[in-house]
Design a protein around this motif. Structure first.
Motif, PDB file in Angstrom:
ATOM      1  N   SER A  50       0.804  -1.227   0.000  1.00  0.00           N
ATOM      2  CA  SER A  50       0.000   0.000   0.000  1.00  0.00           C
ATOM      3  C   SER A  50       0.837   1.277   0.000  1.00  0.00           C
ATOM      4  O   SER A  50       0.334   2.331  -0.388  1.00  0.00           O
ATOM      5  CB  SER A  50      -0.967  -0.002   1.189  1.00  0.00           C
ATOM      6  N   VAL A  51       2.102   1.207   0.408  1.00  0.00           N
ATOM      7  CA  VAL A  51       2.929   2.422   0.413  1.00  0.00           C
ATOM      8  C   VAL A  51       3.674   2.642  -0.908  1.00  0.00           C
ATOM      9  O   VAL A  51       4.212   3.721  -1.135  1.00  0.00           O
ATOM     10  CB  VAL A  51       3.944   2.454   1.592  1.00  0.00           C
ATOM     11  N   VAL A  52       3.681   1.653  -1.773  1.00  0.00           N
ATOM     12  CA  VAL A  52       4.436   1.771  -3.024  1.00  0.00           C
ATOM     13  C   VAL A  52       3.975   2.954  -3.878  1.00  0.00           C
ATOM     14  O   VAL A  52       4.827   3.711  -4.371  1.00  0.00           O
ATOM     15  CB  VAL A  52       4.408   0.444  -3.820  1.00  0.00           C
ATOM     16  N   PRO A  53       2.685   3.191  -4.073  1.00  0.00           N
ATOM     17  CA  PRO A  53       2.299   4.354  -4.889  1.00  0.00           C
ATOM     18  C   PRO A  53       2.792   5.692  -4.320  1.00  0.00           C
ATOM     19  O   PRO A  53       3.098   6.610  -5.082  1.00  0.00           O
ATOM     20  CB  PRO A  53       0.768   4.300  -4.896  1.00  0.00           C
ATOM     21  N   SER A  54       2.900   5.794  -3.005  1.00  0.00           N
ATOM     22  CA  SER A  54       3.428   7.018  -2.393  1.00  0.00           C
ATOM     23  C   SER A  54       4.938   7.121  -2.553  1.00  0.00           C
ATOM     24  O   SER A  54       5.488   8.220  -2.644  1.00  0.00           O
ATOM     25  CB  SER A  54       3.086   7.063  -0.907  1.00  0.00           C
ATOM     26  N   LEU A  55       5.621   5.992  -2.580  1.00  0.00           N
ATOM     27  CA  LEU A  55       7.076   5.986  -2.732  1.00  0.00           C
ATOM     28  C   LEU A  55       7.508   6.137  -4.185  1.00  0.00           C
ATOM     29  O   LEU A  55       8.598   6.641  -4.464  1.00  0.00           O
ATOM     30  CB  LEU A  55       7.662   4.692  -2.168  1.00  0.00           C
ATOM     31  N   ALA A  56       6.673   5.708  -5.113  1.00  0.00           N
ATOM     32  CA  ALA A  56       7.044   5.683  -6.533  1.00  0.00           C
ATOM     33  C   ALA A  56       7.537   7.034  -7.055  1.00  0.00           C
ATOM     34  O   ALA A  56       8.573   7.080  -7.736  1.00  0.00           O
ATOM     35  CB  ALA A  56       5.884   5.155  -7.372  1.00  0.00           C
ATOM     36  N   PRO A  57       6.871   8.138  -6.767  1.00  0.00           N
ATOM     37  CA  PRO A  57       7.373   9.419  -7.287  1.00  0.00           C
ATOM     38  C   PRO A  57       8.675   9.887  -6.630  1.00  0.00           C
ATOM     39  O   PRO A  57       9.380  10.714  -7.185  1.00  0.00           O
ATOM     40  CB  PRO A  57       6.243  10.405  -6.973  1.00  0.00           C
ATOM     41  N   LYS A  58       9.005   9.356  -5.469  1.00  0.00           N
ATOM     42  CA  LYS A  58      10.214   9.761  -4.741  1.00  0.00           C
ATOM     43  C   LYS A  58      11.434   8.930  -5.129  1.00  0.00           C
ATOM     44  O   LYS A  58      12.555   9.283  -4.791  1.00  0.00           O
ATOM     45  CB  LYS A  58       9.997   9.603  -3.235  1.00  0.00           C
ATOM     46  N   ALA A  59      11.217   7.821  -5.807  1.00  0.00           N
ATOM     47  CA  ALA A  59      12.292   6.873  -6.095  1.00  0.00           C
ATOM     48  C   ALA A  59      13.200   7.369  -7.215  1.00  0.00           C
ATOM     49  O   ALA A  59      12.727   7.936  -8.199  1.00  0.00           O
ATOM     50  CB  ALA A  59      11.690   5.524  -6.475  1.00  0.00           C
ATOM     51  N   ASP A  60      14.503   7.121  -7.041  1.00  0.00           N
ATOM     52  CA  ASP A  60      15.412   7.333  -8.162  1.00  0.00           C
ATOM     53  C   ASP A  60      15.351   6.073  -9.032  1.00  0.00           C
ATOM     54  O   ASP A  60      14.597   5.144  -8.727  1.00  0.00           O
ATOM     55  CB  ASP A  60      16.829   7.661  -7.680  1.00  0.00           C
ATOM     56  N   GLN A  61      16.118   6.010 -10.103  1.00  0.00           N
ATOM     57  CA  GLN A  61      15.991   4.890 -11.027  1.00  0.00           C
ATOM     58  C   GLN A  61      16.351   3.547 -10.380  1.00  0.00           C
ATOM     59  O   GLN A  61      15.678   2.549 -10.605  1.00  0.00           O
ATOM     60  CB  GLN A  61      16.837   5.104 -12.288  1.00  0.00           C
ATOM     61  N   GLU A  62      17.390   3.515  -9.561  1.00  0.00           N
ATOM     62  CA  GLU A  62      17.773   2.266  -8.901  1.00  0.00           C
ATOM     63  C   GLU A  62      16.669   1.797  -7.947  1.00  0.00           C
ATOM     64  O   GLU A  62      16.324   0.614  -7.908  1.00  0.00           O
ATOM     65  CB  GLU A  62      19.079   2.450  -8.128  1.00  0.00           C
ATOM     66  N   GLN A  63      16.111   2.711  -7.189  1.00  0.00           N
ATOM     67  CA  GLN A  63      15.039   2.380  -6.263  1.00  0.00           C
ATOM     68  C   GLN A  63      13.784   1.956  -7.026  1.00  0.00           C
ATOM     69  O   GLN A  63      13.084   1.028  -6.612  1.00  0.00           O
ATOM     70  CB  GLN A  63      14.745   3.577  -5.356  1.00  0.00           C
ATOM     71  N   GLU A  88      -2.769   2.043  -9.680  1.00  0.00           N
ATOM     72  CA  GLU A  88      -2.475   3.368  -9.126  1.00  0.00           C
ATOM     73  C   GLU A  88      -1.209   3.967  -9.758  1.00  0.00           C
ATOM     74  O   GLU A  88      -1.179   5.146 -10.105  1.00  0.00           O
ATOM     75  CB  GLU A  88      -2.304   3.264  -7.607  1.00  0.00           C
ATOM     76  N   ILE A  89      -0.181   3.151  -9.901  1.00  0.00           N
ATOM     77  CA  ILE A  89       1.063   3.626 -10.513  1.00  0.00           C
ATOM     78  C   ILE A  89       0.830   4.022 -11.974  1.00  0.00           C
ATOM     79  O   ILE A  89       1.391   5.003 -12.449  1.00  0.00           O
ATOM     80  CB  ILE A  89       2.176   2.565 -10.394  1.00  0.00           C
ATOM     81  N   ASP A  90      -0.006   3.250 -12.667  1.00  0.00           N
ATOM     82  CA  ASP A  90      -0.313   3.565 -14.064  1.00  0.00           C
ATOM     83  C   ASP A  90      -0.894   4.974 -14.205  1.00  0.00           C
ATOM     84  O   ASP A  90      -0.779   5.589 -15.258  1.00  0.00           O
ATOM     85  CB  ASP A  90      -1.306   2.555 -14.647  1.00  0.00           C
ATOM     86  N   HIS A  91      -1.517   5.471 -13.153  1.00  0.00           N
ATOM     87  CA  HIS A  91      -2.156   6.794 -13.189  1.00  0.00           C
ATOM     88  C   HIS A  91      -1.390   7.839 -12.378  1.00  0.00           C
ATOM     89  O   HIS A  91      -1.925   8.902 -12.068  1.00  0.00           O
ATOM     90  CB  HIS A  91      -3.600   6.683 -12.694  1.00  0.00           C
ATOM     91  N   THR A  92      -0.145   7.539 -12.015  1.00  0.00           N
ATOM     92  CA  THR A  92       0.679   8.469 -11.250  1.00  0.00           C
ATOM     93  C   THR A  92       1.637   9.189 -12.192  1.00  0.00           C
ATOM     94  O   THR A  92       2.320   8.545 -12.983  1.00  0.00           O
ATOM     95  CB  THR A  92       1.501   7.715 -10.175  1.00  0.00           C
ATOM     96  N   LYS A  93       1.672  10.502 -12.086  1.00  0.00           N
ATOM     97  CA  LYS A  93       2.611  11.280 -12.905  1.00  0.00           C
ATOM     98  C   LYS A  93       3.967  11.314 -12.212  1.00  0.00           C
ATOM     99  O   LYS A  93       4.058  11.225 -11.005  1.00  0.00           O
ATOM    100  CB  LYS A  93       2.080  12.697 -13.094  1.00  0.00           C
ATOM    101  N   ASN A  94       5.004  11.451 -13.012  1.00  0.00           N
ATOM    102  CA  ASN A  94       6.379  11.588 -12.515  1.00  0.00           C
ATOM    103  C   ASN A  94       6.868  10.380 -11.729  1.00  0.00           C
ATOM    104  O   ASN A  94       7.681  10.519 -10.828  1.00  0.00           O
ATOM    105  CB  ASN A  94       6.526  12.854 -11.664  1.00  0.00           C
ATOM    106  N   SER A  95       6.395   9.213 -12.056  1.00  0.00           N
ATOM    107  CA  SER A  95       6.850   7.999 -11.385  1.00  0.00           C
ATOM    108  C   SER A  95       7.866   7.286 -12.270  1.00  0.00           C
ATOM    109  O   SER A  95       7.603   7.050 -13.447  1.00  0.00           O
ATOM    110  CB  SER A  95       5.678   7.062 -11.097  1.00  0.00           C
ATOM    111  N   LYS A  96       9.014   6.971 -11.692  1.00  0.00           N
ATOM    112  CA  LYS A  96      10.002   6.176 -12.419  1.00  0.00           C
ATOM    113  C   LYS A  96       9.681   4.690 -12.322  1.00  0.00           C
ATOM    114  O   LYS A  96      10.243   3.881 -13.045  1.00  0.00           O
ATOM    115  CB  LYS A  96      11.394   6.458 -11.873  1.00  0.00           C
ATOM    116  N   VAL A  97       8.802   4.328 -11.402  1.00  0.00           N
ATOM    117  CA  VAL A  97       8.395   2.935 -11.242  1.00  0.00           C
ATOM    118  C   VAL A  97       7.415   2.600 -12.356  1.00  0.00           C
ATOM    119  O   VAL A  97       6.403   3.272 -12.529  1.00  0.00           O
ATOM    120  CB  VAL A  97       7.734   2.691  -9.866  1.00  0.00           C
ATOM    121  N   GLY A  98       7.745   1.572 -13.121  1.00  0.00           N
ATOM    122  CA  GLY A  98       6.863   1.139 -14.196  1.00  0.00           C
ATOM    123  C   GLY A  98       5.622   0.475 -13.635  1.00  0.00           C
ATOM    124  O   GLY A  98       5.649  -0.123 -12.565  1.00  0.00           O
ATOM    125  N   GLY A  99       4.557   0.573 -14.374  1.00  0.00           N
ATOM    126  CA  GLY A  99       3.292  -0.014 -13.945  1.00  0.00           C
ATOM    127  C   GLY A  99       3.053  -1.360 -14.580  1.00  0.00           C
ATOM    128  O   GLY A  99       3.961  -2.174 -14.750  1.00  0.00           O
TER     129      GLY A  99
END
Length: 154
Positions: A50-63, A88-99
């Motif tokens: 449940s915390v991944v969508p909140s962390l996704a925009p903060k992550a650098d590429q390695e994370q 949720e990630i699919d609809h998040t802007k500025n996320s380096k985490v792929g959906g």
């Protein structure tokens, strides 16, 4: 005796220093925190997913790569919650985490027994989830392409 005293004094600090799902989005995270979070996400634990969508925009590429791998690992374990996170990630802007397009296929890109087992387990899990159609579609397509490529290579 001194070492016992030192362990007794340090142990509570170590226990309290571990990142939790609640603190993960509020505190600056170290590299070891990101590794810890990725391990927890990979286990499919709902509170960590449940915390991944909140962390996704903060992550650098390695994370982001760590989180993608962890989500892919968790997909056959906790399909419903991973699919929710991917949506949720699919609809998040500025996320380096792929959906969905990335996570659903990344474990079958390599050939071998692990990919075969992952495909079989994940396919069955996705067939049982009504929200798994897009992920299943991607998985099936990439799996078929990978198999065709392997057959041409032989």
């Amino acid at each position: 005796m001194r070492s016992l005293l030192a362990v007794t004094l340090i142990m509570p600090a170590v226990v309290f220093a571990a990142v939790t799902p609640e603190s993960a989005t509020r505190e600056p995270l170290s590299a070891s925190d990101w590794n810890y979070i990725a391990q927890k996400v990979a286990s499919g634990q709902k509170d960590w997913l449940s915390v991944v969508p909140s962390l996704a925009p903060k992550a650098d590429q390695e994370q982001a790569d760590q989180l993608e791998d962890a989500l892919a690992t968790a997909l056959p374990i906790n399909t419903k919650n991973v699919l929710s996170v991917l949506h949720e990630i699919d609809h998040t802007k500025n996320s380096k985490v792929g959906g969905t397009d990335i996570v659903c296929v990344m474990k079958v890109l390599k050939s071998g027994k692990e990919a075969d087992v992952y495909y079989a387990d994940t396919r069955l899990a996705l067939l049982d989830d009504p929200n798994g159609a897009k992920c299943l579609w991607n998985l099936e397509g990439v799996w078929e392409e990978a198999k065709q490529y392997q057959n041409k290579s032989k």
